[in-house]
Design an enzyme around this catalytic site. Structure first.
Site: not given
Ligand code: NAD
Ligand code: TYD
Length: 361
Positions: A137-139, A167, A163
């Site tokens: 992630t970019d975070e 990461k 989080y």
């Molecule tokens: P998500 O929470 O929707 O899915 C995570 C999946 O991993 C789930 O299906 C869960 O059951 C599985 N999981 C969790 N712990 C596990 C374990 N110990 N063993 C096997 N499976 C396990 O997450 P997402 O939003 O799909 O993100 C996927 C990846 O992308 C993550 O690594 C996250 O850090 C990264 N990412 C997410 C975003 C975003 O905006 N959602 C952005 C950048 C990077």
């Molecule tokens: P989120 O989807 O949790 O992603 P991230 O924290 O990884 O960026 O949140 C996106 C943005 O929205 C973040 O600045 C927090 C804000 N947010 C709210 O304002 N209200 C909400 O109920 C949630 C879940 C997030």
């Protein structure tokens, strides 16, 4: 990659992982072994369309189970591991960081150990082809001021939430396995994703569903925090590009060139719902917006400089935010059964935990 080369995907029942598996089968067509422990965020319904497809092999299990992972690797001999499995929600990491350290740090460490042992046992040719792609992630880069340049691959790490710290830690382990053991790794650092099958605890699906039902729309703080939004299928195509042509040991930033303030994202969703699902009873959805107590340590702005992946690999996002968000709203409206299914007891409990203290200001 040939039609026969299988890949091992971890976390392929989650939001991005399931989109990746679906698009992989469609675009590449080679077998996917999908290892997922099905936490609250994992949902087999996301992959329902593959129920009768022998190219998708679902395995219910933990990435930290080294015996299981070793068996899967020796049985299927994948040419790549694409590692999505993680705890992924910042707010949950604030309420309970333990699971984040366990899966994101220790889980990734176990997976690296398994990959290393497997890689060491391969012959020269499959060794040459093998890749371990770590999805991050970019975070990890921390927070930007309004006029700061966007995050590049050389921006120093400065994670601010449990989080992001977990990461960042996994990214460092992946890097170390390249330098120390020669494991052929690739790392991607991506901005906020949105799209189909996203669990409704994250901003965009939460706002869509609350708007639809006429519930308050909880905007943290002053709503001026900025995120760079990427349509999930574009993230999947970027990962395929990195897997195919990325340079070993390198990291690639992936972004949507769509920086938006949270409040602007929320009003866009309100207006789309007014257009696509008008309700006399609810009226204008913008009236549902409710500013609530801020997230502790809330990062102000994320922005991605995606020049490296564009210049080296020729990747660019296909979707604009406006078209992607419209498609996403339409998808949630058309998939109410999926929504009902994920809103289990565990989901309700989370909503109570996260928003009980956040009274409207
Ligand atoms: P998500 O929470 O929707 O899915 C995570 C999946 O991993 C789930 O299906 C869960 O059951 C599985 N999981 C969790 N712990 C596990 C374990 N110990 N063993 C096997 N499976 C396990 O997450 P997402 O939003 O799909 O993100 C996927 C990846 O992308 C993550 O690594 C996250 O850090 C990264 N990412 C997410 C975003 C975003 O905006 N959602 C952005 C950048 C990077
Ligand atoms: P989120 O989807 O949790 O992603 P991230 O924290 O990884 O960026 O949140 C996106 C943005 O929205 C973040 O600045 C927090 C804000 N947010 C709210 O304002 N209200 C909400 O109920 C949630 C879940 C997030």
């Amino acid at each position: 990659m040939s039609k026969k080369d299988s890949i091992l995907v971890t976390g392929g029942a989650g939001f991005i992982g399931s989109n990746f598996v679906l698009t992989w089968i469609k675009e590449i067509g080679s077998p996917v072994i999908n290892l997922d422990s099905l936490t609250y965020a994992g949902n087999r319904n996301n992959l329902q369309s593959l129920n009768d497809d022998s190219r998708h092999i679902f395995v219910h299990g933990d990435i930290a189970d080294e015996a299981l992972v070793a068996r899967l690797l020796s049985e299927h001999k994948p040419t790549a591991i694409v590692h999505f499995a993680a705890e992924s929600h910042v707010d949950r990491s604030i309420v309970g960081p333990d699971a984040f350290i366990k899966t994101n740090v220790f889980g990734t460490f176990s997976l690296l150990q398994s990959a290393r042992a497997y890689y060491a046992g391969l012959n020269a040719e499959p060794q040459k082809a093998f890749r371990f792609l770590h999805v991050s992630t970019d975070e990890v880069y921390g927070s930007l001021a309004p006029d700061d340049p966007a995050f590049s691959e050389t921006t120093p790490y400065a994670p601010n939430s449990p989080y992001a710290a977990s990461k960042a830690s996994s990214d460092h382990l992946v890097r170390a396995y390249f330098h120390t053991y020669g494991l052929p790794v690739l790392t991607t650092n991506c901005s906020n994703n949105y799209g189909f099958y996203q669990f409704p605890e994250k901003l965009i699906p939460l706002m869509i569903l609350n708007s639809l039902e006429g519930k308050p729309l909880p905007v943290y703080g002053d709503g001026q925090n900025v995120r760079d939004w990427l349509f999930v299928e574009d993230h999947c195509s970027a990962i395929r590009a990195v897997l195919d042509r990325g340079r070993l040991g390198e990291t690639y930033n992936i972004g949507g060139s769509s920086e938006r303030k949270n409040i602007d994202v929320v009003t866009t969703i309100c207006d789309l719902l007014d257009e696509l699902a008008p309700s006399e009873k609810i009226g204008s959805r913008r009236k549902l917006i409710s500013y609530v107590k801020d997230r502790p340590g809330h990062d102000r702005r994320y922005a991605i400089d995606a020049r490296k992946i564009k210049q080296e690999l020729g990747w660019e996002p296909a979707a604009q935010f406006e078209s992607g968000i419209r498609k996403t709203v339409e998808w949630y409206l058309a998939n109410q059964d999926w929504v009902e299914n994920v809103r289990s007891g565990a989901y309700q409990q989370w909503i109570e935990t996260n928003y009980a203290e956040r009274v409207a200001r």
